[in-house]
Structure formats: structure tokens, C-alpha cells
Design a protein around this motif. Sequence first.
Motif, mmCIF file in Angstrom:
data_model
loop_
_atom_site.group_PDB
_atom_site.id
_atom_site.type_symbol
_atom_site.label_atom_id
_atom_site.label_comp_id
_atom_site.label_asym_id
_atom_site.label_seq_id
_atom_site.Cartn_x
_atom_site.Cartn_y
_atom_site.Cartn_z
ATOM 1 N N TYR A 162 0.831 -1.214 0.000
ATOM 2 C CA TYR A 162 0.000 0.000 0.000
ATOM 3 C C TYR A 162 0.866 1.267 0.000
ATOM 4 C CZ TYR A 162 -3.701 -3.174 1.795
ATOM 5 O OH TYR A 162 -4.601 -4.183 1.997
ATOM 6 N N ASN A 216 -5.902 2.997 4.335
ATOM 7 C CA ASN A 216 -6.917 2.819 3.307
ATOM 8 C C ASN A 216 -8.300 3.135 3.886
ATOM 9 O OD1 ASN A 216 -4.939 2.084 1.545
ATOM 10 N ND2 ASN A 216 -5.409 -0.110 1.561
ATOM 11 N N TYR A 218 -11.253 1.774 3.693
ATOM 12 C CA TYR A 218 -12.159 0.757 4.254
ATOM 13 C C TYR A 218 -11.865 0.419 5.705
ATOM 14 C CZ TYR A 218 -8.195 -2.121 2.836
ATOM 15 O OH TYR A 218 -6.930 -2.621 2.655
ATOM 16 N N TYR A 219 -10.639 0.755 6.159
ATOM 17 C CA TYR A 219 -10.331 0.454 7.561
ATOM 18 C C TYR A 219 -11.196 1.274 8.511
ATOM 19 C CZ TYR A 219 -6.521 -2.526 6.122
ATOM 20 O OH TYR A 219 -5.800 -3.553 5.567
HETATM 21 FE FE FE Z 1 -5.974 -4.016 3.573
#
Ligand code: FE
Length: 336
Positions: A162, A216, A218-219
Motif C-alpha cells: 500500500y 486505506n 475501508y479500515y
Molecule cells: Fe488491507
Amino acid sequence: MSIHRFSALFLSALAIAAPVAAQEVNVYSYRQPELLKPLTDGFTAETGIKVNVAFLNKGMLEKLKAEGSRSPADLVFTVDISRLSAVVNAGLTQPVTSQTLTDNVPSDLRDPDNHWFGLTTRARIVYASKDRVSEGDITTYEDLADPKWKGRICTRSGTHAYMVALTSAHLHHHGEEATLEWLQGVKSNLARKPQGNDRAQVKAIWAGECDISLGNTYYMGKMLTNEEQQEWAAAVNVLFPTFETGGTHVNVSGVALTKAAPNKENAIKLMEYLASPTAQEIYAAANFEYPIAPGSEAIDLVKSWGEFTPDSVNLMDIANLRPQALRLTEIADYDG
Ligand code: FE
């Protein structure tokens, strides 16, 4: 050809075709089984084709290489363009020509040669302390290197996929010299050596160790739906930084058809199913991501974090810049 020989051939063709009655498709997935379950169940209900998912923690590339043409895998599901392109570059995939896929997957989120297709996106954004960071304090990724953040930033390892993808995007916008400077600048602002995952950085903000982190999108959803982590999420705002000359960095989760695929037709059916707007919305919702099919929408919680303009850099460029980004990360001794 005599009628006798013809019918013998015909019968043996039938004998070969018979086992196909067990309609199935095999998936190797880096994505958690619970994310896939509602979709694979829906696919089976609609088509009668069974989906076998082998969830892998790591080593997918090695496994596919070792199995070669005998691999039972039809599809690989993974996140991050670097992992998708690694499988493609190893020669382990085959192209898929499908109108459904080209209609539902925007061209910047699939391989121009049709070896991989994005299914959902996620942005890499800034988590900022509600108490210690004011609105407008940070608006760009370049800002992370500003000395005003000295001792106030937490991130995971700079060599994680990432982080490398974000550094690759910086390289795309600013070139090598400026990117090395940026990495050195961010490093000198770190409150502690890079460690832990994206959520661990938000926990550190909650604990007062640092004021901003990278993670990110979605965390945020994952923390908000986790009893222990709700407090961490409550301590931060989600900010969508941009590159000075671009937008907010995004990456994909995606799918590729293996070269060995023993159930190719079924596999393509599953790919097409997953790309449909309805399946997209279910798939994206399961991990608080953004669906990409035209007309599909993220869930309200995800939308509540705000709107953003995705960066213009092509994902293939991000993948191609990876070796250079990794090398600069090492030169900057980011994790040191
Ligand atoms: Fe992830």
C-alpha cells in the motif's frame, strides 16, 4: 469416415464431456472468505455452478508457479495492482475477451491487454486526530513532508504494497529526486519507527502517540464495526488528500483468469457476475469499498466520509514504478 467410426468418436467425446456435469469453478483468494461468501452463494444460486474458494495468506504466486499447467485454480482474487501485475508478469494468466467486463469495468481499472480486471477501489487517505489537527491543516500528500508535522506522523512499513503504491504515484507526479526528498521528509516527521498495520496507526493517534497517519479508506468501516476499535475510529477524521498536480491515490481489488484454468467458461461467467452493478455493490459493501460498475453506488457509511477525485495516474504506471519506488524507500531508509 464410416458411420461406425463416427459414432465411436461421438461416444468417446461424450465420455470425456460427462465429468463436466460437476459444474464448478476454483478460486485462489487473498481476500477473506466472508467477503466472497454472499457473492459466491448468489452466483451458485443463479447458475448452479459451485465455487470452491481456497483462501491463501501468502505465497499465491509461488503456488501457481509450482502447480503450473496442473493448477486447479481458475481465478485469482487479490488486492493491490502490484500483486495483480506480479501474477500477470509471471505468465500465469490469460486474457479474457468479454463485452460484459469491458462494459462494467472502467478502462483505467483494467489491464489494456485484458489479463486483470478491477472490481472495487479503495483510496489511501489521511487519518487525522479530531483534537489536534484542524480542518485544512493537511490537504496534499506532499504536505506530509512539511516540518510542521515533525514527530506527529505514524505509518506502517514503507515497503508494504500500500505504501509502495503511494510512493509510485508520487514518483509519477514528481520524479525520482523529489520523491526521495519526500520520503526523507516524511520519515523525519515520524513519531516512531514504521510498525503495525493501517489500523495500528489510528490506534496510535487515539493513544496520543501521533496526530496523523496514512491508511486505506475501508479500515474506517472495519474499525467502526469492531467493538474494541470503535474508540480509535472516533478519535479521527477521514481526510482525502490529493497530489498537488493530481487527485487522491486509489488502488483496486481485482480478478484474473489463470493460464491453466480447467473451468475456463465457468470462471468467465463468475468474473462477469462479479462485475455486474448489483454484485459490485454487494462486494464493495462487504469491505467498505467503492464499486466501479457504471450506476453502482457505495453504501451510505462509505459515502459519508466524503467525495474525492481519484488520481489520474494509470494503475499500470503504478505497477511499473514499483521497483523504483522500493529502491527509493530503501535509500531513504524509511523503516530504519
Ligand atoms: Fe488491507
